[in-house]
Motif scaffolding. Structure first.
Motif, PDB file in Angstrom:
ATOM      1  N   CYS A  67       0.811  -1.222   0.000  1.00  0.00           N
ATOM      2  CA  CYS A  67       0.000   0.000   0.000  1.00  0.00           C
ATOM      3  C   CYS A  67       0.843   1.271   0.000  1.00  0.00           C
ATOM      4  N   GLY A  68       2.144   1.136   0.222  1.00  0.00           N
ATOM      5  CA  GLY A  68       3.003   2.298   0.358  1.00  0.00           C
ATOM      6  C   GLY A  68       3.440   2.898  -0.969  1.00  0.00           C
ATOM      7  N   SER A  69       4.183   3.981  -0.834  1.00  0.00           N
ATOM      8  CA  SER A  69       4.700   4.694  -1.990  1.00  0.00           C
ATOM      9  C   SER A  69       6.182   4.962  -1.772  1.00  0.00           C
ATOM     10  N   ALA A  70       6.764   5.709  -2.677  1.00  0.00           N
ATOM     11  CA  ALA A  70       8.184   6.048  -2.568  1.00  0.00           C
ATOM     12  C   ALA A  70       8.494   6.815  -1.281  1.00  0.00           C
ATOM     13  N   SER A  71       7.505   7.448  -0.687  1.00  0.00           N
ATOM     14  CA  SER A  71       7.763   8.211   0.540  1.00  0.00           C
ATOM     15  C   SER A  71       8.103   7.307   1.729  1.00  0.00           C
ATOM     16  N   THR A  72       7.821   6.014   1.638  1.00  0.00           N
ATOM     17  CA  THR A  72       8.180   5.085   2.719  1.00  0.00           C
ATOM     18  C   THR A  72       9.624   4.608   2.618  1.00  0.00           C
ATOM     19  N   ILE A  73      10.256   4.856   1.498  1.00  0.00           N
ATOM     20  CA  ILE A  73      11.595   4.317   1.258  1.00  0.00           C
ATOM     21  C   ILE A  73      12.619   4.777   2.300  1.00  0.00           C
ATOM     22  N   PRO A  74      12.678   6.050   2.683  1.00  0.00           N
ATOM     23  CA  PRO A  74      13.661   6.423   3.713  1.00  0.00           C
ATOM     24  C   PRO A  74      13.462   5.667   5.030  1.00  0.00           C
ATOM     25  N   PHE A  75      12.214   5.488   5.435  1.00  0.00           N
ATOM     26  CA  PHE A  75      11.884   4.735   6.652  1.00  0.00           C
ATOM     27  C   PHE A  75      12.398   3.301   6.537  1.00  0.00           C
ATOM     28  N   LEU A  76      12.122   2.650   5.419  1.00  0.00           N
ATOM     29  CA  LEU A  76      12.523   1.261   5.213  1.00  0.00           C
ATOM     30  C   LEU A  76      14.035   1.127   5.055  1.00  0.00           C
ATOM     31  N   ARG A  77      14.640   2.073   4.384  1.00  0.00           N
ATOM     32  CA  ARG A  77      16.094   2.071   4.201  1.00  0.00           C
ATOM     33  C   ARG A  77      16.805   2.124   5.551  1.00  0.00           C
ATOM     34  N   ARG A  78      16.335   3.006   6.406  1.00  0.00           N
ATOM     35  CA  ARG A  78      16.928   3.168   7.736  1.00  0.00           C
ATOM     36  C   ARG A  78      16.861   1.851   8.518  1.00  0.00           C
ATOM     37  N   ILE A  79      15.737   1.191   8.436  1.00  0.00           N
ATOM     38  CA  ILE A  79      15.553  -0.060   9.179  1.00  0.00           C
ATOM     39  C   ILE A  79      16.469  -1.160   8.635  1.00  0.00           C
ATOM     40  N   LEU A  80      16.530  -1.281   7.324  1.00  0.00           N
ATOM     41  CA  LEU A  80      17.304  -2.366   6.720  1.00  0.00           C
ATOM     42  C   LEU A  80      18.810  -2.143   6.810  1.00  0.00           C
ATOM     43  N   LEU A  81      19.262  -0.934   6.578  1.00  0.00           N
ATOM     44  CA  LEU A  81      20.697  -0.724   6.397  1.00  0.00           C
ATOM     45  C   LEU A  81      21.457  -0.191   7.605  1.00  0.00           C
ATOM     46  N   LYS A  82      20.805   0.480   8.490  1.00  0.00           N
ATOM     47  CA  LYS A  82      21.548   1.103   9.592  1.00  0.00           C
ATOM     48  C   LYS A  82      21.940   0.081  10.636  1.00  0.00           C
ATOM     49  N   ASP A  83      23.240  -0.040  10.878  1.00  0.00           N
ATOM     50  CA  ASP A  83      23.719  -1.001  11.866  1.00  0.00           C
ATOM     51  C   ASP A  83      23.408  -0.536  13.280  1.00  0.00           C
ATOM     52  N   GLY A  84      23.224   0.751  13.484  1.00  0.00           N
ATOM     53  CA  GLY A  84      22.950   1.250  14.826  1.00  0.00           C
ATOM     54  C   GLY A  84      21.523   1.693  15.010  1.00  0.00           C
ATOM     55  N   TRP A  85      20.616   1.190  14.168  1.00  0.00           N
ATOM     56  CA  TRP A  85      19.227   1.633  14.221  1.00  0.00           C
ATOM     57  C   TRP A  85      18.592   1.140  15.516  1.00  0.00           C
ATOM     58  N   ASN A  86      18.133   2.046  16.351  1.00  0.00           N
ATOM     59  CA  ASN A  86      17.745   1.693  17.712  1.00  0.00           C
ATOM     60  C   ASN A  86      16.256   1.673  18.016  1.00  0.00           C
ATOM     61  N   SER A  87      15.407   2.013  17.102  1.00  0.00           N
ATOM     62  CA  SER A  87      13.988   2.071  17.432  1.00  0.00           C
ATOM     63  C   SER A  87      13.422   0.719  17.837  1.00  0.00           C
ATOM     64  N   PHE A  88      13.906  -0.337  17.215  1.00  0.00           N
ATOM     65  CA  PHE A  88      13.425  -1.670  17.550  1.00  0.00           C
ATOM     66  C   PHE A  88      14.608  -2.483  18.087  1.00  0.00           C
ATOM     67  N   THR A  89      15.206  -2.040  19.173  1.00  0.00           N
ATOM     68  CA  THR A  89      16.380  -2.708  19.713  1.00  0.00           C
ATOM     69  C   THR A  89      16.045  -4.087  20.262  1.00  0.00           C
ATOM     70  N   GLY A  90      17.053  -4.919  20.274  1.00  0.00           N
ATOM     71  CA  GLY A  90      16.926  -6.230  20.908  1.00  0.00           C
ATOM     72  C   GLY A  90      15.925  -7.123  20.222  1.00  0.00           C
ATOM     73  N   PHE A  91      14.857  -7.448  20.931  1.00  0.00           N
ATOM     74  CA  PHE A  91      13.852  -8.390  20.469  1.00  0.00           C
ATOM     75  C   PHE A  91      13.354  -8.046  19.070  1.00  0.00           C
ATOM     76  N   GLY A  92      13.507  -8.977  18.159  1.00  0.00           N
ATOM     77  CA  GLY A  92      12.899  -8.835  16.853  1.00  0.00           C
ATOM     78  C   GLY A  92      13.601  -7.907  15.889  1.00  0.00           C
ATOM     79  N   LYS A  93      14.788  -7.415  16.226  1.00  0.00           N
ATOM     80  CA  LYS A  93      15.451  -6.456  15.339  1.00  0.00           C
ATOM     81  C   LYS A  93      15.662  -7.060  13.949  1.00  0.00           C
ATOM     82  N   LEU A  94      16.115  -8.319  13.892  1.00  0.00           N
ATOM     83  CA  LEU A  94      16.301  -8.963  12.596  1.00  0.00           C
ATOM     84  C   LEU A  94      14.965  -9.113  11.872  1.00  0.00           C
ATOM     85  N   THR A  95      13.911  -9.356  12.608  1.00  0.00           N
ATOM     86  CA  THR A  95      12.579  -9.459  12.000  1.00  0.00           C
ATOM     87  C   THR A  95      12.219  -8.144  11.311  1.00  0.00           C
TER      88      THR A  95
END
Length: 167
Positions: free
Chosen positions: A87-115
């Motif tokens: 349902c998303g558009s190109a505007s979601t790409i920065p959000f998804l990029r941050r989650i996939l590529l950032k090694d220090g991405w902390n919003s979903f730390t620990g449990f389920g980070k790989l998920t």
């Protein structure tokens, strides 16, 4: 609308189906059922989201994901990301990029980070834009093993036989 609050799961499921067929753009009424305790209702909602291209729905989903997915079931997390990919558009790409590529991405730390990384990979694949493909290519060549692992696992999820995402 009264049937949406009915105690019977089957009555609520039927009410959801009717509302989806009669008012498919009624995001305000339908979206809260993403977290209904009855799994078939959640599946109805995710199927509905898979057929919507809506900035409003995209914003609801991202807001929900940021606030509610810290301790969620991995299947629910992946379903949210897949829905965002549909349902998303190109505007979601920065959000998804941050989650996939950032090694220090902390919003979903620990449990389920790989998920979450897997989910972001799935969503990017489902968005199917050149920008999304470039990010996936970057993930496949990342110096971080966890990013490469998430990329490979997300591609496996998308390509699973019977997965509704690739039909």
């Amino acid at each position: 609308y009264a049937m949406l609050d009915h105690p019977s799961d089957k009555v609520r499921t039927l009410a959801i189906r009717v509302l989806i067929s009669k008012e498919p753009h009624n995001i305000k009424r339908l979206f809260p059922f993403i977290k209904d305790p009855y799994e078939p209702i959640q599946k109805e909602i995710f199927a509905w989201m898979d057929n919507q291209k809506s900035e409003q729905l995209e914003n609801h989903l991202i807001g929900y994901m940021k606030k509610n997915l810290h301790q969620s079931d991995p299947d629910h997390i992946l379903a949210c990301y897949k829905a965002l990919g549909h349902c998303g558009s190109a505007s979601t790409i920065p959000f998804l990029r941050r989650i996939l590529l950032k090694d220090g991405w902390n919003s979903f730390t620990g449990f389920g980070k790989l998920t979450h990384r897997r989910g972001a990979g799935c969503a990017l694949a489902l968005l199917d834009t050149w920008e999304a493909k470039d990010i996936l290519l970057e993930a496949s060549n990342s110096k971080f093993p966890v990013v490469r692992q998430a990329f490979h696992e997300s591609m496996a999820i998308i390509n699973e036989p019977g997965d509704q995402s690739n039909e």
